[in-house]
Design an enzyme around this catalytic site. Sequence first.
Site, PDB file in Angstrom:
ATOM      1  N   SER A  23     -42.537  15.998 -23.808  1.00 41.80           N
ATOM      2  CA  SER A  23     -41.205  15.370 -23.154  1.00 41.80           C
ATOM      3  C   SER A  23     -41.668  14.230 -22.365  1.00 41.80           C
ATOM      4  O   SER A  23     -42.573  13.777 -22.034  1.00 41.80           O
ATOM      5  CB  SER A  23     -40.677  16.302 -22.140  1.00 41.80           C
ATOM      6  OG  SER A  23     -39.675  15.612 -21.504  1.00 41.80           O
ATOM      7  N   TYR A  69     -41.280  22.276 -14.178  1.00 41.77           N
ATOM      8  CA  TYR A  69     -41.017  21.695 -15.773  1.00 41.77           C
ATOM      9  C   TYR A  69     -42.036  20.549 -16.278  1.00 41.77           C
ATOM     10  O   TYR A  69     -42.546  20.593 -17.381  1.00 41.77           O
ATOM     11  CB  TYR A  69     -39.433  21.274 -15.969  1.00 41.77           C
ATOM     12  CG  TYR A  69     -39.366  20.878 -17.185  1.00 41.77           C
ATOM     13  CD1 TYR A  69     -39.482  21.755 -18.355  1.00 41.77           C
ATOM     14  CD2 TYR A  69     -39.014  19.683 -17.669  1.00 41.77           C
ATOM     15  CE1 TYR A  69     -39.066  21.505 -19.730  1.00 41.77           C
ATOM     16  CE2 TYR A  69     -38.816  19.149 -18.854  1.00 41.77           C
ATOM     17  CZ  TYR A  69     -38.836  20.298 -20.096  1.00 41.77           C
ATOM     18  OH  TYR A  69     -38.417  19.879 -21.400  1.00 41.77           O
TER      19      TYR A  69
HETATM   20  P1  NDP Z   1     -32.487  24.050 -26.765  1.00 35.39           P
HETATM   21  O1  NDP Z   1     -32.183  25.305 -25.690  1.00 35.39           O
HETATM   22  O2  NDP Z   1     -31.412  23.933 -27.429  1.00 35.39           O
HETATM   23  O3  NDP Z   1     -33.468  25.215 -27.736  1.00 35.39           O
HETATM   24  C1  NDP Z   1     -34.576  25.690 -27.216  1.00 35.39           C
HETATM   25  C2  NDP Z   1     -35.356  26.714 -28.445  1.00 35.39           C
HETATM   26  O4  NDP Z   1     -36.317  27.325 -27.705  1.00 35.39           O
HETATM   27  C3  NDP Z   1     -34.188  27.741 -28.621  1.00 35.39           C
HETATM   28  O5  NDP Z   1     -34.160  27.847 -30.141  1.00 35.39           O
HETATM   29  C4  NDP Z   1     -34.682  28.804 -28.160  1.00 35.39           C
HETATM   30  O6  NDP Z   1     -34.534  30.252 -29.104  1.00 35.39           O
HETATM   31  C5  NDP Z   1     -36.213  28.799 -28.029  1.00 35.39           C
HETATM   32  N1  NDP Z   1     -36.910  29.423 -27.091  1.00 35.39           N
HETATM   33  C6  NDP Z   1     -36.550  29.325 -25.620  1.00 35.39           C
HETATM   34  N2  NDP Z   1     -37.412  30.274 -24.915  1.00 35.39           N
HETATM   35  C7  NDP Z   1     -38.097  31.025 -26.059  1.00 35.39           C
HETATM   36  C8  NDP Z   1     -38.931  32.069 -26.004  1.00 35.39           C
HETATM   37  N3  NDP Z   1     -39.192  32.703 -24.654  1.00 35.39           N
HETATM   38  N4  NDP Z   1     -39.472  32.585 -27.297  1.00 35.39           N
HETATM   39  C9  NDP Z   1     -38.981  31.990 -28.237  1.00 35.39           C
HETATM   40  N5  NDP Z   1     -38.057  31.233 -28.544  1.00 35.39           N
HETATM   41  C10 NDP Z   1     -37.835  30.598 -27.397  1.00 35.39           C
HETATM   42  O7  NDP Z   1     -33.233  23.134 -26.285  1.00 35.39           O
HETATM   43  P2  NDP Z   1     -34.088  21.875 -26.851  1.00 35.39           P
HETATM   44  O8  NDP Z   1     -33.817  21.933 -28.471  1.00 35.39           O
HETATM   45  O9  NDP Z   1     -33.680  20.631 -26.483  1.00 35.39           O
HETATM   46  O10 NDP Z   1     -35.524  22.101 -26.583  1.00 35.39           O
HETATM   47  C11 NDP Z   1     -36.582  22.281 -27.632  1.00 35.39           C
HETATM   48  C12 NDP Z   1     -37.603  21.657 -27.136  1.00 35.39           C
HETATM   49  O11 NDP Z   1     -37.715  20.205 -26.671  1.00 35.39           O
HETATM   50  C13 NDP Z   1     -38.376  22.169 -25.715  1.00 35.39           C
HETATM   51  O12 NDP Z   1     -39.728  22.295 -25.821  1.00 35.39           O
HETATM   52  C14 NDP Z   1     -37.839  21.224 -24.711  1.00 35.39           C
HETATM   53  O13 NDP Z   1     -38.810  21.244 -23.550  1.00 35.39           O
HETATM   54  C15 NDP Z   1     -37.980  19.891 -25.549  1.00 35.39           C
HETATM   55  N6  NDP Z   1     -37.612  18.689 -24.840  1.00 35.39           N
HETATM   56  C16 NDP Z   1     -36.071  18.586 -24.517  1.00 35.39           C
HETATM   57  C17 NDP Z   1     -35.596  17.419 -24.136  1.00 35.39           C
HETATM   58  C18 NDP Z   1     -33.857  17.536 -24.022  1.00 35.39           C
HETATM   59  O14 NDP Z   1     -33.615  16.601 -23.145  1.00 35.39           O
HETATM   60  N7  NDP Z   1     -32.971  18.637 -24.568  1.00 35.39           N
HETATM   61  C19 NDP Z   1     -36.189  16.397 -24.095  1.00 35.39           C
HETATM   62  C20 NDP Z   1     -37.547  16.570 -24.206  1.00 35.39           C
HETATM   63  C21 NDP Z   1     -38.168  17.746 -24.750  1.00 35.39           C
HETATM   64  P3  NDP Z   1     -34.024  31.626 -28.607  1.00 35.39           P
HETATM   65  O15 NDP Z   1     -33.272  31.433 -27.327  1.00 35.39           O
HETATM   66  O16 NDP Z   1     -33.367  31.989 -29.878  1.00 35.39           O
HETATM   67  O17 NDP Z   1     -35.389  32.375 -28.495  1.00 35.39           O
HETATM   68  C1  8X3 Z   2     -36.201  17.201 -21.113  1.00 33.73           C
HETATM   69  C2  8X3 Z   2     -35.908  15.764 -20.553  1.00 33.73           C
HETATM   70  O1  8X3 Z   2     -35.929  14.544 -18.265  1.00 33.73           O
HETATM   71  O2  8X3 Z   2     -34.510  16.694 -18.626  1.00 33.73           O
HETATM   72  O3  8X3 Z   2     -37.537  17.385 -21.098  1.00 33.73           O
HETATM   73  O4  8X3 Z   2     -37.023  16.715 -18.378  1.00 33.73           O
HETATM   74  S1  8X3 Z   2     -35.774  15.756 -18.757  1.00 33.73           S
END
Ligand code: NDP
Ligand code: 8X3
Length: 252
Positions: free
Chosen positions: A138, A151
Amino acid sequence: MKKTALVTGATSGIGRATARLFAQNGIHLVLCGRRQERLDGLQNELGKHTPVHTLNFDVRDRKAVLSAIDSLPSAFSQIDILINNAGNAHGLNPIEEGSLDDWDAMLDINVKGLLYVSKAIIPRMAERKSGHIINIGSIAGKEVYPKGSVYCASKYAVDAINKGMRMDLNTYGIRVGAVNPGAVETEFSNVRFKGDQERADSVYQGFEPLRAEDIADIVYFVVTRPYHVNIADLVVMPTAQASATLIKRDMQ
Ligand code: NDP
Ligand code: 8X3
């Protein structure tokens, strides 16, 4: 021969968009998450395009991680591509108001969960002297922002693990790289704000955020480079975003 990818966090957002794009391109899929009905939906949807196997486990549960990956049928047991994507932010608080449960969740899921899944897959890749691991980091792993210390710490850890993995696995010819997004509109903020949809929506108001599909495109680009090319560390932000704390919004 078609490759097999294991995607964690495939039930939503970036992981789901990546799974869809991989399926359209015939990559065989092992899709992981905790929400069984979503895993079943993806199996039905994507199984029309490519072989799909689903695994339901919580990445925090090390026994469940190892036994789920051990249980893979032989057609899916050779993982060529690992997308370490599962993760979330929990809460947005100054450190003195932070919740211990939120801190545990972020460190256990984003850091230890990523390690457990990697531990289950890497020895198989090392034995074959081949494989590709993409860690979803991220912008929060490159810059700390107020109220985001834990985070950010979890994503700085992903950044460190990405770099260290690349060094340790260099001898095996395994590619390791990170994709580090800025603001992507997914369920991320809904999880961060514990279901407060209005607050979650406000994060993306007044500018055009990235979509999960934008990140999926990049991940697909990364995995389709010739084997001698490794995209080691990539940061991608919406055009309206210049840093973790600077976003140009229409109302400004
Ligand atoms: P979502 O919340 O849409 O997706 C998160 C996914 O992670 C879900 O499929 C969820 O599945 C899974 N997950 C969460 N906790 C667990 C757990 N304990 N065990 C297994 N699976 C888990 O978020 P994003 O798609 O945005 O996030 C995906 C990645 O991208 C993360 O690592 C996030 O930190 C990163 N990210 C996101 C950004 C954003 O702005 N959205 C920016 C930068 C990075 P389920 O609940 O079915 O288990
Ligand atoms: C997700 C992006 O800026 O909310 O990793 O941390 S931010």
